[in-house]
Design a protein around this motif. Structure first.
Motif, mmCIF file in Angstrom:
data_model
loop_
_atom_site.group_PDB
_atom_site.id
_atom_site.type_symbol
_atom_site.label_atom_id
_atom_site.label_comp_id
_atom_site.label_asym_id
_atom_site.label_seq_id
_atom_site.Cartn_x
_atom_site.Cartn_y
_atom_site.Cartn_z
ATOM 1 N N GLU A 107 42.333 25.154 49.028
ATOM 2 C CA GLU A 107 43.351 26.209 49.111
ATOM 3 C C GLU A 107 43.498 26.927 47.771
ATOM 4 N N ALA A 108 43.400 26.180 46.686
ATOM 5 C CA ALA A 108 43.636 26.756 45.358
ATOM 6 C C ALA A 108 42.567 27.755 44.961
ATOM 7 N N THR A 109 41.389 27.694 45.593
ATOM 8 C CA THR A 109 40.342 28.649 45.239
ATOM 9 C C THR A 109 40.764 30.085 45.549
ATOM 10 N N GLY A 110 41.721 30.270 46.444
ATOM 11 C CA GLY A 110 42.176 31.608 46.776
ATOM 12 C C GLY A 110 43.336 32.091 45.935
ATOM 13 N N LEU A 111 43.732 31.294 44.946
ATOM 14 C CA LEU A 111 44.886 31.673 44.133
ATOM 15 C C LEU A 111 44.582 32.879 43.256
ATOM 16 N N PHE A 112 43.402 32.870 42.636
ATOM 17 C CA PHE A 112 43.027 33.969 41.749
ATOM 18 C C PHE A 112 42.018 34.868 42.447
ATOM 19 N N THR A 113 42.371 36.125 42.618
ATOM 20 C CA THR A 113 41.470 37.118 43.201
ATOM 21 C C THR A 113 41.545 38.402 42.382
ATOM 22 N N GLY A 114 40.585 39.258 42.621
ATOM 23 C CA GLY A 114 40.606 40.552 41.938
ATOM 24 C C GLY A 114 39.844 40.581 40.634
ATOM 25 N N ALA A 115 38.856 39.677 40.465
ATOM 26 C CA ALA A 115 38.062 39.692 39.234
ATOM 27 C C ALA A 115 37.332 41.025 39.097
ATOM 28 N N GLY A 116 37.191 41.489 37.874
ATOM 29 C CA GLY A 116 36.521 42.762 37.640
ATOM 30 C C GLY A 116 36.037 42.869 36.213
ATOM 31 N N TYR A 117 35.745 44.085 35.810
ATOM 32 C CA TYR A 117 35.269 44.356 34.456
ATOM 33 C C TYR A 117 36.112 45.466 33.840
ATOM 34 N N GLN A 118 36.313 45.416 32.539
ATOM 35 C CA GLN A 118 37.041 46.453 31.812
ATOM 36 C C GLN A 118 36.154 46.981 30.689
ATOM 37 N N VAL A 119 35.835 48.252 30.759
ATOM 38 C CA VAL A 119 35.107 48.905 29.674
ATOM 39 C C VAL A 119 36.125 49.275 28.601
ATOM 40 N N LEU A 120 35.917 48.793 27.387
ATOM 41 C CA LEU A 120 36.872 49.004 26.307
ATOM 42 C C LEU A 120 36.802 50.438 25.798
ATOM 43 N N GLU A 121 37.951 51.051 25.686
ATOM 44 C CA GLU A 121 38.062 52.405 25.163
ATOM 45 C C GLU A 121 39.117 52.427 24.068
#
Length: 384
Positions: free
Chosen positions: A224-238
């Motif tokens: 169940e805990a595997t669904g706790l964190f979602t929305g991983a992505g990348y941020q290009v630094l500006e």
């Protein structure tokens, strides 16, 4: 691996890598990001041959905290190629090289650093497809300690790379937003349902570290805990933009250690090389960074679906012709307000849908196979 030594920006190989985004892994083959002559040959850090590489030197204090370091191009010669099982055995029996001894020492120190950051790593059994004489099988496999230590080296490098790029104000981070409070509340309800004590003062990371995936109720909670964190992505630094952290690691972080497997890692590695050499980013890196997050999101979605459908196919093939048979399992998911959920069988190692009245999360039960479709990669059970 120094992929830039083999792949010319704008070449046909480079353009195809942008289409693929990352390597896909199936049970009997891989679909590589780069041609096998590169990914398994010329660029691969194989034992007993000289290879161009990015050499990361990261200085730690006695507690395993980063105090400095740099990255530079180098020629390297790997001395051995070991499986995790071989490495663990050599560490346990004190027969391994100094490198393996240091891997265990540094790995443990970095795990302690992870605890101090309130970061969390889920130690869940992995559902694997394995080849057997005459066909395929499924198994649950718990990771070895050496796998965790090896992962810590990769995480350490990603954290160090992120620090270099944030200080320089250029590059790309791997990000993960904090879990919404309602998901934590739901997970607390799950813990109560599984009779897992979770005192209010105990943080989520500390709870996770106290669990044992070999206990059925704990395994259900970790699933169940595997669904706790979602929305991983990348941020290009500006310029002027606040860097976003990776909430599960509780720090800034970047993907950098798998350039033969992920497209983004080649560009992050080149960015860090330029920073350490105090020179501008190569033009092919600077102009490509803004497009990378979308490419990586698309390829990650494809990879996830592909790997899941491979498992679904093998599950259906293993159970084909066995409709009506009864199996033992544990409920690892219950659909709210519905008589359905997910069951994890003990043998074979199958995860599938189950229908039944009053399904309880973490409940040990007997289920009957009611439907199998290899073509549709579907398996369904009902509670007996």
């Amino acid at each position: 691996a120094d992929v830039a030594a083999f792949v010319q920006p704008g070449s046909a190989v480079d353009e195809e890598a942008w289409e693929r985004g990352q390597t896909l892994y199936g049970p009997d083959r891989r679909t590589p990001l780069y041609p096998s002559q590169i990914s398994e040959g010329g660029a691969s850090l194989l034992p007993d041959v000289d290879r161009p590489a990015q050499g990361w030197e990261i200085d730690l204090d006695r507690d395993g905290e980063v105090v400095g370091g740099h990255v530079a191009r180098a020629m390297v010669r790997s001395r051995a190629q070991l499986s995790y099982e071989e490495a663990q055995e050599q560490i346990d029996q004190a027969t391994g090289s100094e490198t393996l001894r240091l891997l265990a020492e540094v790995g443990r120190l970095r795990e302690m650093q992870e605890v101090s950051r309130d970061a969390v790593t889920l130690d869940t059994p992995e559902q694997q497809i394995v080849e057997r004489p005459g066909g395929w099988a499924l198994r649950y496999r718990a990771p070895l300690p050496v796998e965790g230590w090896n992962a810590q080296i990769s995480i350490l490098t990603g954290i160090f790379a992120a620090g270099l790029m944030v200080d320089a104000g250029r590059g790309m981070l791997r990000t993960l937003p904090p879990s919404p409070p309602e998901r934590i509340k739901r997970l607390r309800r799950v813990a109560r349902g599984l009779r897992i004590a979770w005192p209010e003062h105990l943080g989520y990371p500390d709870l996770i570290r106290s669990l044992n995936a070999r206990i059925p109720a704990h395994a259900a909670f970790l699933a169940e805990a595997t669904g706790l964190f979602t929305g991983a992505g990348y941020q290009v630094l500006e310029d002027g933009e606040t860097p976003r952290p990776h909430s599960a690691l509780a720090t800034i972080y970047s993907h950098v250690t798998a350039p033969l497997r992920r497209l983004a890692d080649r560009y992050v590695g080149e960015t860090c090389l330029a920073i350490c050499e105090d020179r501008p980013l190569p033009e092919w890196v600077r102009t490509s960074l803004p497009a990378l997050p979308e490419v990586m999101a698309r390829s990650a979605s494809l990879a996830g679906r592909y790997e899941a459908e491979c498992v679904n196919l093998v599950e259906a093939a293993l159970l084909s012709g066995r409709i009506g048979e009864v199996f033992a399992g544990i409920v690892i998911e219950v659909d709210r307000g519905k008589p359905t959920g997910d069951v994890q069988l003990h043998d074979p190692a199958v995860l599938a849908r189950v229908t039944g009245e009053d399904l309880d999360l973490g409940e040990e039960l007997m289920v009957r196979l009611t439907d199998v479709s290899v073509e549709q990669r579907r398996v369904e059970f009902s509670q007996t």
